[in-house]
Design a protein around this motif. Structure first.
Motif, PDB file in Angstrom:
ATOM      1  N   ARG A  68       0.816  -1.329   0.064  1.00 48.45           N
ATOM      2  CA  ARG A  68       0.064   0.087  -0.166  1.00 48.45           C
ATOM      3  C   ARG A  68       0.911   1.172  -0.560  1.00 48.45           C
ATOM      4  NH1 ARG A  68      -4.347   0.035   4.645  1.00 48.45           N
ATOM      5  NH2 ARG A  68      -4.815   2.133   4.082  1.00 48.45           N
ATOM      6  N   MET A  69       2.057   1.016   0.842  1.00 45.34           N
ATOM      7  CA  MET A  69       2.691   2.518   1.207  1.00 45.34           C
ATOM      8  C   MET A  69       3.585   2.770  -0.413  1.00 45.34           C
ATOM      9  SD  MET A  69       3.927   2.613   5.273  1.00 45.34           S
ATOM     10  CE  MET A  69       5.145   0.988   4.632  1.00 45.34           C
ATOM     11  N   MET A  70       4.311   1.395  -0.706  1.00 45.60           N
ATOM     12  CA  MET A  70       5.135   1.564  -2.014  1.00 45.60           C
ATOM     13  C   MET A  70       4.287   2.007  -2.815  1.00 45.60           C
ATOM     14  SD  MET A  70       8.476   1.340  -0.711  1.00 45.60           S
ATOM     15  CE  MET A  70       8.902   1.177  -2.261  1.00 45.60           C
ATOM     16  N   THR A  71       3.178   1.362  -3.602  1.00 45.44           N
ATOM     17  CA  THR A  71       2.186   1.640  -4.585  1.00 45.44           C
ATOM     18  C   THR A  71       1.033   3.536  -4.113  1.00 45.44           C
ATOM     19  OG1 THR A  71       1.231  -0.363  -5.091  1.00 45.44           O
ATOM     20  CG2 THR A  71       0.564   1.363  -5.888  1.00 45.44           C
ATOM     21  N   HIS A  72       1.540   4.123  -3.373  1.00 43.91           N
ATOM     22  CA  HIS A  72       1.116   5.139  -2.609  1.00 43.91           C
ATOM     23  C   HIS A  72       2.346   6.237  -2.946  1.00 43.91           C
ATOM     24  CE1 HIS A  72      -1.163   8.462  -0.522  1.00 43.91           C
ATOM     25  NE2 HIS A  72      -0.078   8.248  -0.426  1.00 43.91           N
ATOM     26  N   GLN A  73       3.230   5.944  -2.759  1.00 46.67           N
ATOM     27  CA  GLN A  73       4.204   6.388  -2.505  1.00 46.67           C
ATOM     28  C   GLN A  73       4.126   6.944  -4.823  1.00 46.67           C
ATOM     29  OE1 GLN A  73       8.803   5.393  -1.930  1.00 46.67           O
ATOM     30  NE2 GLN A  73       8.485   7.044  -0.665  1.00 46.67           N
ATOM     31  N   LEU A  74       4.666   5.394  -5.298  1.00 44.16           N
ATOM     32  CA  LEU A  74       5.826   5.809  -6.832  1.00 44.16           C
ATOM     33  C   LEU A  74       3.994   6.655  -7.465  1.00 44.16           C
ATOM     34  CD1 LEU A  74       6.601   2.570  -7.091  1.00 44.16           C
ATOM     35  CD2 LEU A  74       7.608   4.549  -7.571  1.00 44.16           C
ATOM     36  N   HIS A  75       2.821   6.205  -7.182  1.00 40.17           N
ATOM     37  CA  HIS A  75       1.563   7.440  -8.287  1.00 40.17           C
ATOM     38  C   HIS A  75       1.593   8.658  -7.185  1.00 40.17           C
ATOM     39  CE1 HIS A  75      -1.055   3.346  -9.119  1.00 40.17           C
ATOM     40  NE2 HIS A  75      -0.328   3.136  -8.878  1.00 40.17           N
ATOM     41  N   ASP A  76       1.753   9.059  -6.040  1.00 42.15           N
ATOM     42  CA  ASP A  76       2.018  10.372  -5.739  1.00 42.15           C
ATOM     43  C   ASP A  76       3.387  10.896  -6.272  1.00 42.15           C
ATOM     44  OD1 ASP A  76       1.628  12.845  -4.294  1.00 42.15           O
ATOM     45  OD2 ASP A  76       4.164  11.631  -3.355  1.00 42.15           O
ATOM     46  N   VAL A  77       4.646  10.578  -6.964  1.00 45.59           N
ATOM     47  CA  VAL A  77       5.628  10.694  -7.119  1.00 45.59           C
ATOM     48  C   VAL A  77       5.104  10.926  -8.565  1.00 45.59           C
ATOM     49  CG1 VAL A  77       7.434   9.942  -8.896  1.00 45.59           C
ATOM     50  CG2 VAL A  77       7.445   9.824  -6.377  1.00 45.59           C
TER      51      VAL A  77
END
Length: 415
Positions: free
Chosen positions: A99-108
Motif C-alpha cells: 500500500r505504501m510503495m504503491t501510494h508513493q510511486l503514484h504520488d511521485v
C-alpha cells in the motif's frame, strides 16, 4: 488485532517526527538518541512522508527527499530519494508495504517533478517486487598502508598545498570540489540546503571508537582540487602504533586529484591500515599501487533505481551509441508504463521514447530498465540471467552498448 480497513494511510505530521523516528530506529535494530530529531528536521519534507496508523500507533512509514541525480550525459535529473521504509513486525503480511510503495510511486507520478525514484535497500529481496532494479554497486577497500605504495611512475607530485580542517570550516571547499565532480560522475546526488550539515553530522555513537570527523583539502592557488572526510582510530601493539584510517568520502575534480589525496592520506603519521567502505567500483588505486593483490576489495550494492515515468526517464539521459529499439515493458505498480515503447537516439544526443504498435525487439520489466538506467548494469548480463528476452536478433547487443557508461555509477550519499 485490528482489521486492515482500520489501518489508515495518512501524511506523517511534523509533530510526530520523533514518534516516527523512534519507530524506524526500532525497525532497524538501532538505539534511540534524542539528537536524531534535530538532524531529521534539517531535511524533513512532511508532505512526502507517510505513515500507516493503527489507531494511535504508527505501524508503517515511508518517505522521500527531493534530490537530483547525475545521469549519463551529465544532466542533473530530479529523483525521489526514498527513505524511512518500515513495517512493524506486528503487522507483517497484511499488504501494508505494498500500500505504501504503491501510494508513493503514484504520488511521485502525480507530482510530475521526478521521473525516477531511488533507494538504498536494507534487504535486497524486497524492492524488486515494486519495480526497482539494482543500479549501483560499491567497492569496500582495506589495506595495510605499508603494502600499497603507489608506483614510482604514477606517484603524483602535486603543486599547491594540503590543509587539515574541522568539517564545519571545510564545507565551502568540499562543496566546490563536489559540485565540479558531480557534473561528471553518474550517480552523484546534489546537496542543496542543509544536506552538507547532514553529511558532516558526527555524533559520538556513530564513530565506532574512532575520532571525530576530520577533513583534508588539497588546493592549487585558491582552488580546491580534492578533499577527504575521514576518521582515525588509535591502536597499538607491542611493536608500536597501529592506527586505522577510515575514509568516509574522498573526492577530486579529476582522477589524478583523487590519487594525490589518497597518497597524502595514506602517508599520515602513525597510520598503518586504511579502510574505505564506500568507494567506486573503478577506484583507480587498485591500478596505481605497486602490488594490487595487497589491496582487499569487496563489493556490494548501494542504489536501486525505479523508473516512475518511463518515457521521461529514458529521454532525460543520453546514450553511448546509436540505438533504435522497441521495448515491451511490464510494470507491477505503475500501469502507465506498461506496453511497447520505441527508444531512439544518436550517441550523446537527445533521445525520443514514444508508444508504438511495432513488434518488440526486447521484452523486460521496468525493474531491468531501472538496473540498467545509470549505465552500470548491462542489459546483456540481465538477459543471461533470464530477465531480458531478445525478440529481434542484434537488438540486445545494440541496446546493451547504448545503455552502458565507461565509468560505473557511484553514489556517496546514504539516505
Amino acid at each position: 488485532m485490528s482489521d486492515n480497513d482500520e489501518i489508515v494511510l495518512r501524511q506523517w505530521r511534523e509533530d510526530e517526527i520523533e514518534a516516527g523516528l523512534r519507530f524506524l530506529t526500532d525497525q532497524f535494530l538501532g538505539t534511540w538518541h534524542d539528537e536524531s530529531v534535530g538532524l531529521e528536521q534539517l531535511v524533513f519534507e512532511s508532505e512526502r512522508f507517510i505513515v500507516m496508523a493503527d489507531g494511535d500507533d504508527i505501524v508503517g512509514t515511508a518517505g522521500a527527499y527531493s534530490r537530483e541525480v547525475t545521469v549519463p550525459g551529465g544532466a542533473g535529473v530530479p529523483v525521489a530519494a526514498v527513505t524511512g521504509v518500515g513495517v512493524s513486525p506486528t503487522h507483517r503480511r497484511r499488504g501494508l508495504l505494498r500500500r505504501m510503495m504503491t501510494h508513493q510511486l503514484h504520488d511521485v507520478h502525480d507530482r510530475g517533478r521526478e521521473p525516477l525514484a531511488a533507494l538504498w535497500a536494507a534487504e535486497s529481496v524486497i524492492y524488486g517486487r515494486f519495480g526497482y532494479g539494482m543500479a549501483i554497486r560499491r567497492s569496500l577497500v582495506k589495506a595495510a598502508v605499508r603494502d600499497i605504495p603507489l608506483r614510482a611512475d604514477l606517484r603524483p607530485e602535486p603543486a599547491g598545498r594540503f590543509r587539515r580542517l574541522d568539517p564545519a570550516d571545510a564545507v565551502a571547499d568540499m562543496a566546490a570540489v563536489y559540485e565540479q565532480a558531480r557534473g561528471t560522475r553518474v550517480g552523484f546526488l546534489d546537496r542543496p540546503g542543509n544536506w552538507w550539515k547532514v553529511k558532516i553530522w558526527d555524533p559520538e555513537w556513530e564513530r565506532g571508537g574512532a575520532s571525530p570527523f576530520r577533513v583534508a583539502v588539497w588546493s592549487v592557488g585558491k582552488r580546491p582540487q580534492a578533499y577527504a572526510l575521514y576518521r582515525v582510530k588509535d591502536d597499538e601493539t607491542r611493536v608500536g602504533p597501529e592506527g586505522i584510517l577510515r575514509i568516509e568520502e574522498l573526492i577530486g575534480v579529476s582522477a589524478a586529484a583523487e590519487l594525490a589525496m589518497w597518497d597524502f592520506m595514506t602517508s599520515l603519521d602513525l597510520v598503518r591500515h586504511v579502510e574505505m567502505t564506500n568507494a567506486p567500483l573503478d577506484f583507480p588505486v587498485m591500478h596505481a599501487v605497486t602490488d594490487a593483490r595487497r589491496v582487499s576489495i569487496g563489493t556490494g550494492d548501494t542504489i536501486w533505481v525505479r523508473l516512475v515515468d518511463l518515457d521521461r526517464a529514458l529521454t532525460a539521459r543520453t546514450y553511448s551509441a546509436p540505438v533504435d529499439v522497441v521495448l515491451d515493458v511490464t510494470d507491477p505498480v505503475c500501469p502507465w508504463n506498461v506496453g511497447s515503447w520505441r527508444l531512439r537516439a544518436e550517441a550523446g544526443k537527445p533521445a525520443t521514447c514514444e508508444r508504438t504498435d511495432a513488434a518488440a525487439d526486447l521484452s523486460l520489466s521496468v525493474g531491468e530498465l531501472g538496473a540498467a538506467y545509470l549505465g552500470g548494469t548491462s542489459l546483456a548480463t540481465l538477459a543471461a540471467a533470464g530477465r531480458v528476452v531478445e525478440q529481434r536478433p542484434g537488438a540486445l547487443r545494440e541496446a546493451s552498448i547504448a545503455f552502458l557508461e565507461p565509468n560505473p555509477p557511484f553514489c556517496n550519499d546514504f539516505f
